[in-house]
Scaffold this active site. Structure first.
Site, PDB file in Angstrom:
ATOM      1  N   CYS A   1      -4.251  -5.419  42.760  1.00  0.00           N
ATOM      2  CA  CYS A   1      -4.565  -6.829  42.526  1.00  0.00           C
ATOM      3  C   CYS A   1      -4.906  -7.577  43.802  1.00  0.00           C
ATOM      4  O   CYS A   1      -5.815  -8.413  43.822  1.00  0.00           O
ATOM      5  CB  CYS A   1      -3.426  -7.506  41.798  1.00  0.00           C
ATOM      6  SG  CYS A   1      -1.837  -7.286  42.605  1.00  0.00           S
TER       7      CYS A   1
ATOM      8  N   HIS B   1       2.232  -9.661  41.634  1.00  0.00           N
ATOM      9  CA  HIS B   1       0.818  -9.839  41.321  1.00  0.00           C
ATOM     10  C   HIS B   1       0.205 -10.836  42.303  1.00  0.00           C
ATOM     11  O   HIS B   1       0.910 -11.603  42.946  1.00  0.00           O
ATOM     12  CB  HIS B   1       0.688 -10.351  39.877  1.00  0.00           C
ATOM     13  CG  HIS B   1      -0.694 -10.245  39.346  1.00  0.00           C
ATOM     14  ND1 HIS B   1      -1.395  -9.068  39.320  1.00  0.00           N
ATOM     15  CD2 HIS B   1      -1.517 -11.180  38.789  1.00  0.00           C
ATOM     16  CE1 HIS B   1      -2.592  -9.276  38.779  1.00  0.00           C
ATOM     17  NE2 HIS B   1      -2.683 -10.557  38.465  1.00  0.00           N
TER      18      HIS B   1
ATOM     19  N   ASP C   1      -8.062 -14.799  37.440  1.00  0.00           N
ATOM     20  CA  ASP C   1      -7.433 -13.531  37.790  1.00  0.00           C
ATOM     21  C   ASP C   1      -8.467 -12.411  37.742  1.00  0.00           C
ATOM     22  O   ASP C   1      -8.842 -11.940  36.666  1.00  0.00           O
ATOM     23  CB  ASP C   1      -6.291 -13.236  36.831  1.00  0.00           C
ATOM     24  CG  ASP C   1      -5.505 -12.024  37.277  1.00  0.00           C
ATOM     25  OD1 ASP C   1      -5.890 -11.421  38.309  1.00  0.00           O
ATOM     26  OD2 ASP C   1      -4.515 -11.679  36.609  1.00  0.00           O
TER      27      ASP C   1
END
Lengths: 658, 318
Positions: A402, A446, A462
């Site tokens: 991520c 994250h 995201d």
């Protein structure tokens, strides 16, 4: 006054039990030290060794102090203090000659227990700590002597006392007013904690994703939001040096722009594991009434002191609030910052995109589409990147976690002239079906992106969702490829065996238990206390402790002293009747006159009843003092004989019956 | 200041708890305060509470509350360990000055066990004993004597810290018992009124033990008479139990007379005491006189006791 054997033995046992949880935190040489001191003490007790002299003792104290100093390094944290307390606790063994020494050792032991709680107060260790406590109490009982020298009775008695103390202790725990710390003590435990760090290099979060450790737990009032809405913000990263992302100076210390709640909030409670960092975890846009907590420029919740103990707080979040509709110039500048050089391909690509999509929303959509459509892979094992890390990832390796996707996107947006920043926190969590709460673990860590748009403020996006939507909808385990086993580094974690239904049930039950423990016991501080007392007792909360406390002590007194079961000595009662009977005839027992002497005198004065009086007095003395079985009935018959023999008597001494 | 306070406290205690040979300890007699260890314990709890507040540690709170509650529970148990105990005492045997008087104390339980009860005259000289329900404990408490006369038993202190030693419960008891202390015997010359015959007397004393004295006659047996003078022959024939009486010629009876002695009062009493013992041991009749008291010549236990008692309690002739 010597130390009784039972007391000494329990003291040594208690010490050994007490030190078990501490061995994980203390320098290992202390273990050796303990063995030496205990063995010495036992040999002294067996008369095989002498008590060390003053010189030797002083030398050992100095040695211990120096050793603690060197093994703690330079910092004076909790470990150092604990090592000093434990060293004193061990050294005192060598000077254990009188009961007073034993008491010093006992009280030091209680203090060591507190140190152990500071290190770890989780459910298993808390349950375990009943053992050393009971042993120390048994040592206290043993020190009093009595009950022979056996080891069993003191422990049984200590356990009984402990049980009787429980109701009052519970009452105090619930009602005793919790107050804020009187002064701030850094609990610098020095031990490395797993969790988010201030500085993030692209691979860091991928490392974190290998850890099944608990980060925090959340329970919602009412139905919880969908999983894809659970973006737990910790803090933002705004400075990029070409390799690593760091926090911006402004966002860390400046207070947030005032904002007004809009729409329906989510209300929830968080129990956060210690992180040794000041930030809390919350959904956007959060507000908390917890003491010492404020919101800073980047909408994070931050505490004045680091979270060094499990922390309980309740939060309200309004997801529809517009954040920073106007951006201050300094902030704008901070969120457009890029290194002077490096990553030329990305810069070129970004300016090209900016030309093609003048609207920032369209540009973001185009970027996400590229992530989605081109050959990008979500992986815990990203390839090694060279000096131009963004270029290398975005155009060449295309494998990343991520933080890679978010980092590249933030870079591109900034290069295109759009203020953007990376947000770090956790995403998702495991919903426990029984407890209605989410468990968020380190592997849920994250990173995502926020960009700013005139009038609409900060908007979250995201990129990971574009690459691996299962990560967001289902979790990390489902998002990883078949060649990347989940939790490779922790083969014994029960989380790896979630497919086994019974094991999973067991694990979830245990988690429930721990959650209850953290929520109701460890997290029971000021906030939760006032909430609970107010809910149960409304305005009467301040009367609860005095009233219930008095009542508990009263009940306890009744249970212990049992005034209604006061055993009346029936043998003695007969003698008191005898005294009263003779009293009517003018004979009273003088102070200090024994029963035998009194009977003798009575027999002389009342010769008509001498026989009966002697019979009674002898029977009484035998039963009372010569160990003969008590037979109050016989005494009563004999007393009746006395009464009868006196009945016919009339004389000047006779007083009227009362 | 402190002494005056202690005296006042003791007077107050005496009013609350009158002297008695046998008492059962109850709330009017049992006092309880934290011991020194208890105070140190409380200080430690305060420190732990500070740590709990400053580190916001619930388990440390839990520990401090548990230990605090234990203190409360210990008050009840310490009181319970002493209360209900029945304490009795016996009249002690008379002793000679300088010996230890032995006071007998009975401890008896009323159905529950009492552990680690310290019994003694003071704080530092105490026996520690358990009193179990089935058996009575009999303790002998020694008390040094120095002067003759009545010696009243001091206050008896019963105390206990059981079970945890955080508190000390105690009770002061006045049994009202007293012990008679005879003068300390002092060896010396026998002072008789027949000073001229003193040498012969002493020779005679030697001979007395061999039984060559003149036979005077028989008298009925009384407890205390010497067995070797019993007239066994007459008794075995079915006659009454008689005692042979031996004697010296009339006018040669030994007489112990205070006024015939030299020296200070206590010295004379000690000397008389010595001879009373010695003559009684040799079964020899003697007369005994103190100013204001004359006991005619006699022998036997009762005579001996009467003489010793008179010596112990003699107050005249300064």
């Amino acid at each position: 006054m010597n130390v009784p054997r039972a007391g000494l033995t329990w003291l040594l046992i208690g010490q050994a039990l007490l030190l078990v949880p501490l061995w994980w935190q203390l320098p290992p040489w202390l273990l050796l030290f303990w063995l030496v001191c205990s063995a010495w003490r036992i040999q002294v007790y067996r008369m095989r060794a002498r008590v060390p002299g003053r010189g030797l003792r002083t030398a050992m104290v100095v040695l211990a102090a120096v050793a603690v100093f060197f093994s703690s390094g330079r910092s004076f944290g909790l470990e150092t203090a604990a090592a000093l307390v434990v060293a004193a606790f061990l050294l005192k063994l060598l000077e254990l000659n009188t009961r007073r020494d034993a008491w010093v050792l006992l009280l030091l032991g209680l203090f060591c227990q507190v140190v152990a709680y500071l290190f770890d107060a989780s459910l298993p260790w808390a349950l375990y700590s009943v053992l050393p406590l009971a042993a120390l109490l048994a040592a206290m009982v043993g020190l009093q002597g009595g009950q022979g020298e056996r080891l069993g009775p003191p422990l049984r008695r200590a356990a009984g006392l402990l049980l009787q103390a429980v109701p009052l202790a519970l009452l105090l725990f619930v009602c005793f007013p919790r107050i804020a710390p009187l002064w701030s003590l850094p609990l610098n435990s020095g031990q490395a904690r797993t969790g988010l760090a201030d500085v993030v290099a692209p691979g860091d979060i991928a490392t974190l994703a290998q850890s099944p450790e608990l980060a925090f737990r959340v329970s919602f009032d009412g139905p919880p939001p969908a999983r894809r809405q659970l973006y737990w913000r910790a803090f933002t990263l705004e400075r990029f040096d070409g390799r690593r992302w760091q926090q911006g100076g402004l966002s860390r210390f400046q207070a947030v722009q005032p904002w007004q709640p809009v729409g329906e909030p989510w209300r929830y409670r968080v129990i956060q594991e210690p992180t040794d960092k000041p930030w809390l975890f919350a959904l956007d846009v959060a507000r908390s009434t917890a003491p010492d907590v404020q919101q800073t420029q980047d909408y994070r919740l931050q505490r004045r002191r680091p979270v060094d103990q499990p922390l309980y707080y309740s939060v309200e979040s309004w997801p529809q609030v517009v954040r920073d509709p106007q951006l201050a110039p300094a902030l704008r500048q901070q969120n457009l910052q890029l290194p002077a050089t490096g990553d030329p391909r990305m810069r070129a690509w970004a300016s090209d995109m900016a030309r093609r999509y003048p609207e920032s929303e369209a540009l973001v959509a185009a970027m996400l589409q590229r992530y989605h459509e081109q050959d990008y892979h979500y992986s815990l094992r990203p390839a090694t990147l060279g000096s131009d890390s963004i270029d290398g990832f975005f155009f060449d390796t295309r494998r990343g976690f991520c933080a890679h996707f978010a980092g590249a996107m933030t870079f591109a947006l900034r290069a295109a002239g759009i203020p953007a920043r990376m947000v770090v926190g956790y995403q998702g969590g495991e919903l426990n079906p029984a407890g209605n709460y989410f468990t968020v673990r380190q592997y849920d860590a994250h990173a995502w992106v926020e960009y700013w748009r005139q009038g609409q403020g900060w908007r979250s996006v995201d990129p990971t969702f574009a690459v691996a939507p299962q990560r967001i909808d289902q979790g990390l385990a489902e998002a990883l490829g078949a060649d990347e086993p989940f939790l490779q580094g922790s083969p014994f974690s029960m989380l790896r065996y979630r497919d086994l239904a019974w094991l999973n049930t067991l694990r979830l039950g245990w988690e429930n238990l721990n959650y209850g423990w953290e929520r109701w016991v460890l997290g029971y501080q000021q906030a939760q206390q006032s909430e609970l007392l107010l809910r149960w007792f409304k305005g009467w909360a301040i009367w609860v402790l005095p009233t219930a406390g008095t009542l508990t002590v009263l009940l306890l007194g009744l249970a212990v002293l049992r005034p209604w079961r006061r055993q009346v000595d029936r043998v003695l009662r007969q003698f008191l009747r005898f005294e009263r009977l003779l009293g009517w005839h003018g004979l009273t027992r003088a102070p200090g006159e024994g029963p035998h002497a009194f009977a003798e005198r009575a027999a002389q004065q009342l010769p008509g009843s001498a026989q009966a009086i002697h019979t009674f007095a002898q029977a009484y003395t035998r039963q009372r003092y010569a160990g003969e079985a008590a037979a109050p009935a016989t005494l009563a018959v004999q007393l009746n004989d006395v009464r009868r023999s006196l009945a016919g008597r009339t004389g000047p001494q006779r007083k009227p019956l009362p | 200041m402190r002494a005056a306070l202690v005296a006042r406290l003791q007077r107050w205690q005496d009013r609350r708890a009158p002297a008695a040979a046998e008492v059962q300890l109850d709330h009017s007699r049992v006092y309880i305060v934290p011991s020194r260890a208890g105070i140190a314990y409380a200080a430690t709890l305060l420190l732990i509470l500070l740590a709990a507040i400053n580190y916001q540690n619930s388990m440390a709170y839990g520990l401090v509350f548990t230990l605090g509650s234990l203190f409360i529970v210990a008050i009840l148990h310490t009181y319970r360990n002493l209360s209900g105990l029945r304490v009795g005492s016996d009249a002690p045997q008379a002793v000679f000055a300088g010996e230890q008087a032995r006071f007998i104390v009975h401890l008896q339980s009323q159905g529950k066990a009492h552990y680690a009860i310290a019994v003694g005259w003071g704080v530092h000289t105490a026996h520690t004993t358990d009193v179990l329900p089935a058996q009575a404990q009999r303790l002998e408490l020694a008390l040094p004597t120095s002067a003759r006369g009545w010696l009243a038993a001091p206050r008896l202190r019963l105390s206990t810290g059981f079970p945890l030693g955080l508190l000390r419960a105690w009770s002061w008891l006045r049994s009202g018992q007293r012990v008679l202390v005879y003068p300390c015997p002092l060896a010396g010359e026998l002072p008789t009124q027949h000073a001229s015959a003193s040498t012969a007397e002493l020779a005679g004393l030697q001979a007395l033990g061999q039984g060559t004295e003149d036979f005077l006659g028989l008298k009925p047996y009384q407890p205390g008479d010497a067995w070797h003078r019993l007239n066994w022959k007459a008794w075995s024939r079915g006659g009454p139990l008689l005692v042979k009486q031996f004697g010296e010629a009339r006018g040669q009876d030994l007489a112990l007379d205070y006024l015939a002695l030299e020296g200070g009062r206590e010295q004379r009493l000690s000397l008389l005491c010595h001879w009373v013992l010695r003559l009684a041991e040799q079964q020899r009749p003697f007369a005994f006189s103190l100013p204001g008291l004359h006991l005619p010549a006699d022998c036997g236990v009762a005579h001996r006791e009467a003489c010793l008692r008179a010596l112990a309690l003699f107050e005249g002739h300064r």
